[in-house]
Design a protein around this motif. Structure first.
Motif, short mmCIF file in Angstrom:
data_model
loop_
_atom_site.label_atom_id
_atom_site.label_comp_id
_atom_site.label_asym_id
_atom_site.label_seq_id
_atom_site.Cartn_x
_atom_site.Cartn_y
_atom_site.Cartn_z
N MET A 246 -5.52 3.54 -6.59
CA MET A 246 -5.60 2.96 -5.25
C MET A 246 -6.70 1.92 -5.16
O MET A 246 -6.64 1.01 -4.32
CB MET A 246 -5.80 4.06 -4.21
CG MET A 246 -4.70 5.11 -4.17
SD MET A 246 -3.03 4.41 -4.02
CE MET A 246 -3.15 3.56 -2.45
N ALA A 247 -7.70 2.01 -6.01
CA ALA A 247 -8.80 1.06 -5.98
C ALA A 247 -8.37 -0.33 -6.42
O ALA A 247 -9.09 -1.31 -6.20
CB ALA A 247 -9.95 1.54 -6.87
N GLN A 248 -7.18 -0.44 -7.03
CA GLN A 248 -6.72 -1.73 -7.51
C GLN A 248 -6.14 -2.61 -6.41
O GLN A 248 -5.91 -3.81 -6.63
CB GLN A 248 -5.66 -1.54 -8.61
CG GLN A 248 -6.12 -0.71 -9.79
CD GLN A 248 -7.41 -1.23 -10.40
OE1 GLN A 248 -7.58 -2.43 -10.57
NE2 GLN A 248 -8.31 -0.32 -10.71
N THR A 249 -5.88 -2.06 -5.24
CA THR A 249 -5.19 -2.83 -4.21
C THR A 249 -5.96 -4.08 -3.81
O THR A 249 -5.37 -5.15 -3.67
CB THR A 249 -4.94 -1.96 -2.96
OG1 THR A 249 -6.19 -1.42 -2.49
CG2 THR A 249 -4.00 -0.82 -3.28
N GLU A 250 -7.28 -3.98 -3.65
CA GLU A 250 -8.07 -5.14 -3.25
C GLU A 250 -8.10 -6.19 -4.36
O GLU A 250 -8.07 -7.40 -4.11
CB GLU A 250 -9.49 -4.72 -2.89
CG GLU A 250 -9.59 -3.96 -1.58
CD GLU A 250 -9.05 -4.77 -0.40
OE1 GLU A 250 -9.31 -5.99 -0.34
OE2 GLU A 250 -8.37 -4.18 0.45
N GLN A 251 -8.14 -5.74 -5.61
CA GLN A 251 -8.20 -6.66 -6.74
C GLN A 251 -6.89 -7.44 -6.88
O GLN A 251 -6.87 -8.53 -7.44
CB GLN A 251 -8.51 -5.90 -8.02
CG GLN A 251 -8.83 -6.79 -9.22
CD GLN A 251 -9.39 -6.00 -10.37
OE1 GLN A 251 -9.76 -4.84 -10.24
NE2 GLN A 251 -9.46 -6.63 -11.54
N ASP B 221 -10.09 12.18 -8.48
CA ASP B 221 -11.13 11.23 -8.88
C ASP B 221 -10.72 10.36 -10.05
O ASP B 221 -11.15 9.20 -10.14
CB ASP B 221 -12.42 11.98 -9.25
CG ASP B 221 -13.05 12.68 -8.05
OD1 ASP B 221 -12.59 12.45 -6.92
OD2 ASP B 221 -14.00 13.46 -8.25
N ARG B 222 -9.89 10.88 -10.95
CA ARG B 222 -9.61 10.14 -12.18
C ARG B 222 -8.19 9.58 -12.24
O ARG B 222 -7.87 8.86 -13.18
CB ARG B 222 -9.87 11.04 -13.39
CG ARG B 222 -11.32 11.49 -13.50
CD ARG B 222 -11.61 12.03 -14.87
NE ARG B 222 -11.29 11.05 -15.90
CZ ARG B 222 -11.06 11.38 -17.17
NH1 ARG B 222 -11.09 12.65 -17.55
NH2 ARG B 222 -10.77 10.44 -18.06
N PHE B 223 -7.36 9.91 -11.25
CA PHE B 223 -6.01 9.35 -11.24
C PHE B 223 -5.70 8.62 -9.93
O PHE B 223 -5.47 7.41 -9.92
CB PHE B 223 -4.97 10.45 -11.48
CG PHE B 223 -3.55 9.95 -11.47
CD1 PHE B 223 -3.10 9.08 -12.46
CD2 PHE B 223 -2.66 10.32 -10.46
CE1 PHE B 223 -1.79 8.60 -12.45
CE2 PHE B 223 -1.36 9.86 -10.44
CZ PHE B 223 -0.93 8.99 -11.44
N ILE B 224 -5.74 9.34 -8.81
CA ILE B 224 -5.39 8.72 -7.53
C ILE B 224 -6.36 7.61 -7.16
O ILE B 224 -5.94 6.47 -6.86
CB ILE B 224 -5.34 9.78 -6.41
CG1 ILE B 224 -4.25 10.81 -6.69
CG2 ILE B 224 -5.10 9.10 -5.06
CD1 ILE B 224 -2.84 10.24 -6.71
N ASP C 102 0.83 -1.21 0.00
CA ASP C 102 0.00 0.00 0.00
C ASP C 102 0.87 1.26 0.00
O ASP C 102 0.57 2.23 -0.71
CB ASP C 102 -0.93 0.01 1.21
CG ASP C 102 -2.10 -0.96 1.06
OD1 ASP C 102 -2.36 -1.38 -0.07
OD2 ASP C 102 -2.73 -1.29 2.08
N LEU C 103 1.94 1.25 0.78
CA LEU C 103 2.84 2.40 0.83
C LEU C 103 3.54 2.61 -0.51
O LEU C 103 3.70 3.74 -0.97
CB LEU C 103 3.88 2.21 1.94
CG LEU C 103 3.38 2.35 3.38
CD1 LEU C 103 4.50 2.03 4.37
CD2 LEU C 103 2.84 3.76 3.64
N ILE C 104 3.99 1.52 -1.13
CA ILE C 104 4.66 1.62 -2.43
C ILE C 104 3.72 2.20 -3.48
O ILE C 104 4.09 3.10 -4.24
CB ILE C 104 5.18 0.23 -2.87
CG1 ILE C 104 6.35 -0.20 -1.99
CG2 ILE C 104 5.60 0.24 -4.34
CD1 ILE C 104 6.76 -1.64 -2.19
N LEU C 105 2.49 1.71 -3.52
CA LEU C 105 1.52 2.21 -4.50
C LEU C 105 1.16 3.66 -4.22
O LEU C 105 1.03 4.47 -5.16
CB LEU C 105 0.27 1.34 -4.48
CG LEU C 105 -0.78 1.64 -5.55
CD1 LEU C 105 -0.19 1.49 -6.94
CD2 LEU C 105 -2.00 0.73 -5.40
#
Length: 246
Positions: A124-129, A117-120, A56-59
């Motif tokens: 970050m939403a990909q972490t769970e996937q 909304d369109r970048f950050i 999470d920190l790296i991302l």
């Protein structure tokens, strides 16, 4: 005359402070990305809590601090079916936040909202996937690196700085080669048919590896030595391998 001069000067000032237009979908500069960061996350083994926190920190650092405006970020996952993971989960340019923009010529709230909304948030939403609970049957790292090279680095061919970031235990495992059974001598591997088949070019690309510690010290060193030779032999401009905390 003074009015004409003032209007002309104002027009010149206004045009000189306009930012170049961005692509509506990718948010990249109209003439192409200024640089390219490619993140490949190995999801073939579950991460423990400390490793998840480190990831999470790296991302977060990649998204908020290490990707300048105009740079493209491509995120891939490595699963046991590399062909189905050949496309990036997300591929966006950093459009830049409101810092450095003028409140007299631009809508700062709109710029900041676009950045968030369109970048950050999509990154970050990909972490769970990217997280999985069960080990995969295979870990085809060599093949996935080829797909990343074809579908990101070669496809985009960005002329600016390019960096490949790999988060993995580097334990390649499939029918052709299993490092769980034995870590091959690199020269022997490179001269084999499989070694020739999996060659690619990392020319003009810096490689950062975050090594997940899933093996004992002696074997881990042999694995690290193999991949150091692999990346350098395939033309990486600069290579850095660090242990992922946890």
């Amino acid at each position: 005359m003074l009015i004409v001069i003032a209007v002309s000067a104002g027009t010149v000032w206004w045009w000189s402070h306009q930012k170049p237009p961005l692509d509506a979908d990718s948010m990249c500069p109209s003439d192409g990305p200024l640089g390219h960061h490619v993140l490949l996350v190995d999801t073939t083994d579950p991460l423990n809590d400390a490793q998840k926190a480190a990831f999470d920190l790296i991302l977060t650092r990649l998204a908020e601090k290490e990707t300048p405006p105009g740079y493209l970020v491509s995120v891939f996952v490595l699963g046991d079916q590399f062909k189905t993971d050949a496309k990036p989960l997300v591929e966006l340019c950093n459009p830049g936040d409101a810092q450095g923009h003028s409140q007299f010529t631009e809508n700062l709230k709109q710029i900041q909202r676009r950045y968030s909304d369109r970048f950050i948030q999509p990154l970050m939403a990909q972490t769970e996937q990217m997280m999985r609970n069960e080990p995969a049957r295979e870990s085809p790292i060599l093949e996935m690196l080829q797909m990343v090279n074809l579908n990101a680095l070669d496809k985009r061919d960005v002329s600016g700085p390019r960096q490949l970031i790999v988060l993995s235990d580097l334990m390649h495992h499939n029918k052709q080669l299993s490092m769980y059974r034995d870590v091959p001598n690199y020269d022997t591997f490179a001269q084999s048919d499989y070694g020739h088949k999996t060659r690619i070019s990392f020319k003009n690309t810096d490689v950062q590896v975050w090594l997940i510690q899933n093996t004992n010290g002696a074997k881990q060193q042999r694995v690290t030595d193999f991949w150091q030779r692999y990346f350098k032999d395939n033309g990486a401009a600069h290579l850095n391998i660090e242990l992922l905390p946890g």
